[in-house]
Design a protein around this motif. Structure first.
Motif, short mmCIF file in Angstrom:
data_model
loop_
_atom_site.label_atom_id
_atom_site.label_comp_id
_atom_site.label_asym_id
_atom_site.label_seq_id
_atom_site.Cartn_x
_atom_site.Cartn_y
_atom_site.Cartn_z
N ASN A 1 40.44 36.93 38.04
CA ASN A 1 41.98 36.32 37.52
C ASN A 1 42.32 38.02 38.52
N LYS A 2 42.28 38.94 38.26
CA LYS A 2 42.39 40.15 39.51
C LYS A 2 42.49 39.75 40.92
N LEU A 3 41.04 39.48 41.07
CA LEU A 3 40.74 38.86 42.97
C LEU A 3 42.13 38.53 43.17
N VAL A 4 42.64 37.16 42.48
CA VAL A 4 43.62 36.50 43.10
C VAL A 4 44.82 36.64 42.59
N GLU A 5 45.38 37.90 42.02
CA GLU A 5 46.71 37.83 41.93
C GLU A 5 46.74 38.94 42.81
N PHE A 6 45.57 39.80 43.32
CA PHE A 6 46.07 40.81 44.34
C PHE A 6 46.82 40.00 46.06
N SER A 7 47.20 40.38 46.54
CA SER A 7 46.75 40.50 48.95
C SER A 7 46.55 40.69 49.20
N PHE A 8 45.83 40.39 49.42
CA PHE A 8 44.30 40.89 50.80
C PHE A 8 45.44 41.00 52.40
N ALA A 9 46.53 40.38 52.08
CA ALA A 9 46.79 40.71 53.47
C ALA A 9 46.58 41.34 54.04
N GLU A 10 47.02 42.66 53.54
CA GLU A 10 47.01 44.12 54.45
C GLU A 10 45.83 44.91 54.78
N VAL A 11 44.29 44.54 53.83
CA VAL A 11 43.20 44.94 54.02
C VAL A 11 42.12 44.70 54.51
N PHE A 12 42.24 43.57 55.52
CA PHE A 12 41.35 42.75 57.29
C PHE A 12 42.41 41.86 57.59
N GLY A 13 42.50 41.96 58.83
CA GLY A 13 43.44 41.31 60.07
C GLY A 13 43.19 40.00 60.13
#
Length: 355
Positions: free
Chosen positions: A1-13
């Motif tokens: 659930n923690k992963l789902v709620e976090f936005s990875f948009a700025e982590v990898f292009g």
């Protein structure tokens, strides 16, 4: 659930397939074992070309399937092109490791709703995605796959050739070779499975060895005959050699579309494109530029004719060429004409016949 709620948009292009570059790095030293290690990795070049050729315009509420999914590069690229909220992904793979990476990729790409559809099993003997009545396999709107080309499946060969599987493997099952069982053409089984798994208006894209396009007999020709007879060929793109980091096998992308009943078939030879690069100073790899990728996609989608590269043909043309899917066999041969006087002609002929 923690992963789902976090936005990875700025982590990898590169939004989809978070692990692709990691896999490429990890497998680069294992060329001799490419059949095992490269199960995870399909180049983003191929994934991008497939996704942008298959999906044009708005698409919603569709199913996307890969029967040999690996870490999911192809289905993720296609879902990204369609829109993650507009599709549901279904996959199956014989590798449990691949499936774990694919599940992580789904979480990182807002595709949690498809997690339950990632299945670990042998797709050929035990396809797990079944229809509502549980009496046949499920059919899909979009199918993409980079199946293994050659693999020993001799233990299941006779089983797959039995009556239970006859409807799905309508073109036949490869025989077991006397010497090298690892050279059994398992990709021919996946092509048949994919064709059988397409919905009435379904579309598919399959990475195949380029030799499949012109094989003059046997199961490959039966498959091409079935595709042409049932009017489901959209086209073919033949890629440059060494487009994969791990093998020099020449590959082509076979595009199927059941709605292309009367339309032109686009055959493209892109084998001369790209730039050769050395990998670790020993192995070569071909890299396509963004402009080249865009040119392939735009030329294919618009059906433009390009000298010695792309041609639009009819089903009748394909039948007359003995079912060849190779673009090169349809290119016009250009002959330059030179005006000669009778004396000049005689002099030239004399030059050819005397030493």
């Amino acid at each position: 659930n923690k992963l789902v709620e976090f936005s990875f948009a700025e982590v990898f292009g590169q939004k989809y397939d978070f692990f692709a570059q990691i896999f490429e790095y990890l497998i680069k030293d294992y060329n001799k074992d490419f059949g095992k290690y490269a199960e995870y990795y399909t180049p983003h070049t191929i994934a991008t070309i497939i996704a942008r050729i298959m999906v044009q315009g708005n698409v919603s509420d569709v199913t996307v399937y890969d029967p040999a999914a690996g870490s999911g590069t192809l289905v993720l690229a296609l879902a990204h092109q369609i829109g993650e909220k507009n599709c549901t992904i279904y996959t199956q793979d014989i590798s449990s490791k691949s499936n774990e990476f694919l599940r992580l990729n789904l979480i990182l790409n807002n595709l949690v709703h498809s997690l339950g559809n990632v299945v670990h099993d042998d797709t050929l003997t035990d396809p797990r995605h079944l229809n509502a009545e549980k009496n046949d396999i499920q059919k899909f709107d979009y199918i993409v796959s980079n199946p293994p080309f050659n693999m020993d499946f001799s233990d299941n060969r006779d089983k797959l050739a039995g009556d239970k599987y006859k409807e799905r493997f309508w073109a036949g099952v490869p025989n077991i070779p006397n010497k090298d069982k690892d050279k059994m053409a398992v990709y021919l089984m996946f092509i048949q499975h994919i064709v059988y798994s397409m919905k009435e208006h379904g579309k598919a894209a399959i990475v195949v060895p380029t030799g499949f396009l012109t094989a003059g007999s046997g199961i490959p020709k039966k498959i091409r005959e079935h595709i042409v007879h049932n009017r489901m060929l959209r086209g073919v793109v033949s890629m440059p050699s060494n487009i994969f980091a791990t093998t020099g096998t020449n590959v082509s992308i076979l595009f199927l579309d059941k709605d292309n009943q009367d339309g032109n078939v686009i055959l493209m030879d892109a084998s001369k494109l790209g730039t050769k690069e050395k990998v670790d100073g020993k192995n070569q790899r071909t890299v396509l530029s963004k402009d080249e990728i865009n040119w392939i996609i735009d030329t294919f989608n618009t059906g433009k004719t390009a000298d010695d590269c792309c041609v639009a043909v009819s089903y009748k043309d394909v039948e007359e060429k003995k079912l060849s899917f190779s673009a090169g066999q349809y290119f016009e041969v250009k002959i330059e004409y030179v005006e000669l006087t009778p004396d000049e002609f005689a002099e030239k002929m004399n030059g050819f016949t005397t030493r």
